[in-house]
Scaffold this active site. Sequence first.
Site, PDB file in Angstrom:
ATOM      1  N   CYS A   1       1.035  -0.929   0.693  1.00 42.45           N
ATOM      2  CA  CYS A   1       0.342  -0.105   0.184  1.00 42.45           C
ATOM      3  C   CYS A   1       0.612   1.215  -0.152  1.00 42.45           C
ATOM      4  CB  CYS A   1      -1.359  -0.214   1.182  1.00 42.45           C
ATOM      5  SG  CYS A   1      -1.792   1.307   1.690  1.00 42.45           S
TER       6      CYS A   1
ATOM      7  N   CYS B   1       0.475   3.457   3.336  1.00 39.80           N
ATOM      8  CA  CYS B   1       1.169   3.271   4.327  1.00 39.80           C
ATOM      9  C   CYS B   1       2.589   2.931   4.060  1.00 39.80           C
ATOM     10  CB  CYS B   1       0.826   1.419   4.328  1.00 39.80           C
ATOM     11  SG  CYS B   1      -1.148   0.792   5.235  1.00 39.80           S
TER      12      CYS B   1
ATOM     13  N   ASP C   1       0.281  16.618  -1.963  1.00 37.07           N
ATOM     14  CA  ASP C   1       0.293  15.674  -3.003  1.00 37.07           C
ATOM     15  C   ASP C   1       0.708  15.955  -3.915  1.00 37.07           C
ATOM     16  OD1 ASP C   1      -2.689  14.728  -4.065  1.00 37.07           O
ATOM     17  OD2 ASP C   1      -1.138  15.099  -5.986  1.00 37.07           O
TER      18      ASP C   1
ATOM     19  N   GLY D   1     -13.464   8.237  -8.036  1.00 37.60           N
ATOM     20  CA  GLY D   1     -12.195   8.633  -9.024  1.00 37.60           C
ATOM     21  C   GLY D   1     -10.741   8.477  -7.400  1.00 37.60           C
TER      22      GLY D   1
ATOM     23  N   HIS E   1      -7.735   8.745   3.131  1.00 38.99           N
ATOM     24  CA  HIS E   1      -7.385  10.109   2.857  1.00 38.99           C
ATOM     25  C   HIS E   1      -8.403  11.243   2.862  1.00 38.99           C
ATOM     26  CE1 HIS E   1      -7.436   8.009  -1.589  1.00 38.99           C
ATOM     27  NE2 HIS E   1      -7.000   9.540  -1.516  1.00 38.99           N
TER      28      HIS E   1
HETATM   29  P1  AMP Z   1      -7.826   9.852  -4.704  1.00 39.21           P
HETATM   30  O1  AMP Z   1      -7.612  10.020  -6.250  1.00 39.21           O
HETATM   31  O2  AMP Z   1      -8.284  10.420  -4.464  1.00 39.21           O
HETATM   32  O3  AMP Z   1      -6.728   8.325  -4.831  1.00 39.21           O
HETATM   33  O4  AMP Z   1      -5.900  10.683  -4.584  1.00 39.21           O
HETATM   34  C1  AMP Z   1      -5.196  10.002  -4.589  1.00 39.21           C
HETATM   35  C2  AMP Z   1      -3.803  11.309  -4.299  1.00 39.21           C
HETATM   36  O5  AMP Z   1      -2.991  10.558  -3.824  1.00 39.21           O
HETATM   37  C3  AMP Z   1      -3.647  12.170  -6.057  1.00 39.21           C
HETATM   38  O6  AMP Z   1      -4.047  14.120  -5.601  1.00 39.21           O
HETATM   39  C4  AMP Z   1      -2.576  11.919  -6.417  1.00 39.21           C
HETATM   40  O7  AMP Z   1      -1.665  12.814  -6.801  1.00 39.21           O
HETATM   41  C5  AMP Z   1      -1.187  11.140  -4.846  1.00 39.21           C
HETATM   42  N1  AMP Z   1      -0.543  11.255  -5.440  1.00 39.21           N
HETATM   43  C6  AMP Z   1      -0.200   9.947  -5.614  1.00 39.21           C
HETATM   44  N2  AMP Z   1       1.026   9.092  -5.238  1.00 39.21           N
HETATM   45  C7  AMP Z   1       1.221   9.790  -4.430  1.00 39.21           C
HETATM   46  C8  AMP Z   1       3.404  10.233  -4.032  1.00 39.21           C
HETATM   47  N3  AMP Z   1       4.013   9.587  -4.259  1.00 39.21           N
HETATM   48  N4  AMP Z   1       2.803  11.130  -2.825  1.00 39.21           N
HETATM   49  C9  AMP Z   1       1.752  12.065  -2.205  1.00 39.21           C
HETATM   50  N5  AMP Z   1       1.027  12.501  -3.056  1.00 39.21           N
HETATM   51  C10 AMP Z   1       0.505  10.881  -4.134  1.00 39.21           C
HETATM   52 ZN    ZN Z   2      -2.336   1.266   3.540  1.00 41.85          ZN
END
Ligand code: AMP
Ligand code: ZN
Length: 117
Positions: free
Chosen positions: A4, A7, A30, A92, A99
């Site tokens: 994950c 995690c 983000d 989405g 989160h």
């Molecule tokens: P969601 O689409 O609501 O699941 O949001 C997931 C978020 O995680 C998106 O806005 C991505 O840009 C962000 N994300 C994905 N990988 C990373 C990472 N390694 N570091 C920071 N943010 C991330």
């Molecule tokens: Zn997790």
Amino acid sequence: MEDCLFCKIAEGKIPSTKVYEDELCYAFLDINPLAPTHILVIPRRHIDSCAVLTQADEALIGHIFTVIAEIARQQHLDNGFRVVSNAGEEAGQTVKHLHFHILAGRPMTAKMNDRMA
Ligand code: AMP
Ligand code: ZN
């Protein structure tokens, strides 16, 4: 939880830009910001999404919202901010670890009272 992404971020195994942390939660920038301020707040404990929360999680979620308010004060989000948590495919959700997005720094175009097309 193994494999994950969030995690691993909470455990420091994958790098992130920390905004806040305590024993229960972790907040970071983000990687693909959708607003001038785009922060993610996650519980350290793996939970798939807000769709699977139970009464046992009430204290944790209350704590996370207190942390969100604290982050908003620290980051001077005085003009307002939006908190979003996507659950499931149609919403989405791309990362299956609960989160909360904190978005700020621009007008949010989709209003809560927008009607379905
Ligand atoms: P969601 O689409 O609501 O699941 O949001 C997931 C978020 O995680 C998106 O806005 C991505 O840009 C962000 N994300 C994905 N990988 C990373 C990472 N390694 N570091 C920071 N943010 C991330
Ligand atoms: Zn997790």
